[in-house]
Design a protein around this motif. Structure first.
Motif, mmCIF file in Angstrom:
data_model
loop_
_atom_site.group_PDB
_atom_site.id
_atom_site.type_symbol
_atom_site.label_atom_id
_atom_site.label_comp_id
_atom_site.label_asym_id
_atom_site.label_seq_id
_atom_site.Cartn_x
_atom_site.Cartn_y
_atom_site.Cartn_z
ATOM 1 N N SER A 165 2.677 8.896 -6.517
ATOM 2 C CA SER A 165 3.471 10.124 -6.456
ATOM 3 C C SER A 165 4.309 10.292 -7.719
ATOM 4 C CB SER A 165 4.382 10.105 -5.225
ATOM 5 O OG SER A 165 3.621 10.037 -4.037
ATOM 6 N N LYS A 166 4.900 9.190 -8.180
ATOM 7 C CA LYS A 166 5.806 9.245 -9.324
ATOM 8 C C LYS A 166 5.051 9.395 -10.651
ATOM 9 C CE LYS A 166 9.317 6.477 -11.728
ATOM 10 N NZ LYS A 166 10.058 5.174 -11.733
ATOM 11 N N LEU A 167 3.992 8.599 -10.834
ATOM 12 C CA LEU A 167 3.315 8.553 -12.128
ATOM 13 C C LEU A 167 2.303 9.663 -12.328
ATOM 14 C CD1 LEU A 167 4.578 5.654 -12.008
ATOM 15 C CD2 LEU A 167 2.564 4.867 -13.269
ATOM 16 N N ILE A 168 1.746 10.187 -11.231
ATOM 17 C CA ILE A 168 0.662 11.163 -11.371
ATOM 18 C C ILE A 168 0.976 12.493 -10.689
ATOM 19 C CG2 ILE A 168 -1.782 11.623 -10.928
ATOM 20 C CD1 ILE A 168 -2.269 8.619 -11.053
ATOM 21 N N ILE A 169 1.190 12.460 -9.383
ATOM 22 C CA ILE A 169 1.358 13.708 -8.624
ATOM 23 C C ILE A 169 2.554 14.513 -9.126
ATOM 24 C CG2 ILE A 169 1.606 14.740 -6.353
ATOM 25 C CD1 ILE A 169 -1.014 13.197 -6.796
ATOM 26 N N THR A 212 0.579 12.623 -0.276
ATOM 27 C CA THR A 212 0.270 11.290 -0.799
ATOM 28 C C THR A 212 0.902 10.205 0.055
ATOM 29 O OG1 THR A 212 0.238 12.211 -3.045
ATOM 30 C CG2 THR A 212 0.345 9.815 -2.843
ATOM 31 N N MET A 213 2.170 10.359 0.383
ATOM 32 C CA MET A 213 2.884 9.353 1.161
ATOM 33 C C MET A 213 2.376 9.291 2.601
ATOM 34 S SD MET A 213 4.660 7.912 -1.021
ATOM 35 C CE MET A 213 5.312 6.759 0.192
ATOM 36 N N VAL A 214 2.099 10.447 3.194
ATOM 37 C CA VAL A 214 1.560 10.458 4.568
ATOM 38 C C VAL A 214 0.207 9.758 4.605
ATOM 39 C CG1 VAL A 214 0.645 11.939 6.399
ATOM 40 C CG2 VAL A 214 2.826 12.505 5.313
ATOM 41 N N ALA A 215 -0.633 10.009 3.592
ATOM 42 C CA ALA A 215 -1.948 9.363 3.522
ATOM 43 C C ALA A 215 -1.802 7.847 3.391
ATOM 44 C CB ALA A 215 -2.747 9.922 2.352
ATOM 45 N N SER A 216 -0.821 7.392 2.624
ATOM 46 C CA SER A 216 -0.580 5.954 2.461
ATOM 47 C C SER A 216 -0.176 5.317 3.787
ATOM 48 C CB SER A 216 0.524 5.714 1.423
ATOM 49 O OG SER A 216 0.134 6.153 0.148
ATOM 50 N N ILE A 217 0.709 5.993 4.502
ATOM 51 C CA ILE A 217 1.177 5.465 5.786
ATOM 52 C C ILE A 217 0.044 5.421 6.812
ATOM 53 C CG2 ILE A 217 2.730 5.909 7.736
ATOM 54 C CD1 ILE A 217 4.690 7.113 5.659
ATOM 55 N N ILE A 237 0.848 -1.191 0.000
ATOM 56 C CA ILE A 237 0.000 0.000 0.000
ATOM 57 C C ILE A 237 0.886 1.245 0.000
ATOM 58 C CG2 ILE A 237 -1.550 1.402 1.422
ATOM 59 C CD1 ILE A 237 -3.032 -1.138 2.195
ATOM 60 N N ILE A 238 1.949 1.213 0.803
ATOM 61 C CA ILE A 238 2.899 2.329 0.813
ATOM 62 C C ILE A 238 3.644 2.399 -0.515
ATOM 63 C CG2 ILE A 238 4.982 3.235 1.914
ATOM 64 C CD1 ILE A 238 3.989 2.063 4.549
ATOM 65 N N PHE A 239 4.000 1.245 -1.061
ATOM 66 C CA PHE A 239 4.666 1.186 -2.365
ATOM 67 C C PHE A 239 3.773 1.800 -3.432
ATOM 68 C CE2 PHE A 239 6.891 -0.353 -5.988
ATOM 69 C CZ PHE A 239 8.152 -0.755 -5.582
ATOM 70 N N SER A 240 2.479 1.512 -3.346
ATOM 71 C CA SER A 240 1.520 2.090 -4.286
ATOM 72 C C SER A 240 1.473 3.605 -4.167
ATOM 73 C CB SER A 240 0.127 1.505 -4.041
ATOM 74 O OG SER A 240 -0.829 2.101 -4.895
ATOM 75 N N GLY A 241 1.562 4.107 -2.929
ATOM 76 C CA GLY A 241 1.602 5.553 -2.720
ATOM 77 C C GLY A 241 2.788 6.182 -3.423
ATOM 78 N N ALA A 242 3.934 5.491 -3.379
ATOM 79 C CA ALA A 242 5.126 5.989 -4.072
ATOM 80 C C ALA A 242 4.913 6.001 -5.583
ATOM 81 C CB ALA A 242 6.330 5.126 -3.706
ATOM 82 N N PHE A 248 -5.790 12.962 -1.585
ATOM 83 C CA PHE A 248 -5.057 13.937 -0.776
ATOM 84 C C PHE A 248 -3.891 14.542 -1.559
ATOM 85 C CE2 PHE A 248 -7.057 10.865 2.035
ATOM 86 C CZ PHE A 248 -7.741 11.698 2.909
ATOM 87 N N GLY A 249 -3.237 13.716 -2.375
ATOM 88 C CA GLY A 249 -2.120 14.225 -3.163
ATOM 89 C C GLY A 249 -2.541 15.208 -4.233
#
Length: 232
Positions: free
Chosen positions: A74-78, A179-184, A66-71, A169-170
């Motif tokens: 972040s990379k592909l969209i945000i 984005t990463m904080v929301a994933s965590i 789930i955290i990996f997905s957040g990353a 959120f991102g």
């Protein structure tokens, strides 16, 4: 759509994420070994039964990816919104929602595949270790095995869908940090156990399914908003 997904795969050199996933799986394995060794002999031993062991494995797999997905979001969209490279992509003769849909489908499918692969690999390693050291005394019945396979599939699907929730959120300020904080925080909510690995929020099946539905709704909403707020 498949062509767009392949394009995103090549554009972001997505195969590199397989290496990161391998490192993540190795980290999960080390954590499981540490738990198994340090907790050995305890009354509430984490690997006392196959069902508890499989649930513990799945909890780690969902949390990590789930955290990996957040990353990946972040990379592909945000990041592409923040750096304005998304505007260039929207000049292509392709509908905007299809571009975002391809990115989200790639993230969803990758997350689902990695959770399932991790569950399967760790499950095989567990069976192998138990064959050698016999720390689980109960026999592994076919009924228990199929029950856990079904649970794995449902859990992986819902986790992959709810992993899209941080997108909301991102996208508000095109913030990678948000984005990463929301994933965590999402991991803390759905993967924290109240009674060891045997009971958590994820054990109440309606909660992960609802969160998964919210994740899919957010993904759909992000495509609907392309023509308005997100491009302003």
């Amino acid at each position: 759509m498949l062509k767009l997904i392949r394009l995103e795969w090549r554009k972001h050199r997505f195969a590199r994420n397989l290496t990161g996933s391998g490192i993540a799986m190795l980290s999960i394995l080390l954590f499981l070994i540490m738990i198994g060794v340090t907790d050995l002999g305890a009354e509430d031993y984490a690997f006392a039964s196959y069902e508890d062991s499989f649930i513990l494995i799945d909890t780690f797999a969902r949390a990590v990816f789930i955290i990996f997905s957040g990353a990946l979001i972040s990379k592909l969209i945000i990041s592409e919104y923040r750096d304005k490279t998304m505007n260039v992509m929207f000049t292509y003769p392709i509908k905007r929602h299809k571009i975002i849909a391809a990115k989200l489908m790639l993230i969803f499918l990758f997350t689902f595949a990695m959770i399932m692969l991790t569950d399967a690999v760790m499950g095989v390693l567990l069976l192998t270790a138990n064959h050698l050291y016999d720390f689980i005394t109960e026999p592994l019945s076919t009924a228990v095995l199929w029950k856990m396979i079904v649970k794995y599939i449902i859990s992986a699907f819902s986790a992959s869908a709810m992993a899209l929730i941080p997108l909301f959120f991102g996208m508000r300020k095109h913030s990678v940090t948000a984005t990463m904080v929301a994933s965590i925080l999402l991991v803390f909510v759905v993967c924290s156990g109240f009674n060891g690995p045997t009971f958590s929020v994820n054990s109440i099946i309606v909660i992960p399914l609802t969160l998964g539905a919210i994740g899919l709704w957010i993904a759909a909403l992000s495509m609907i908003r392309l023509e308005t707020k997100d491009m302003s």
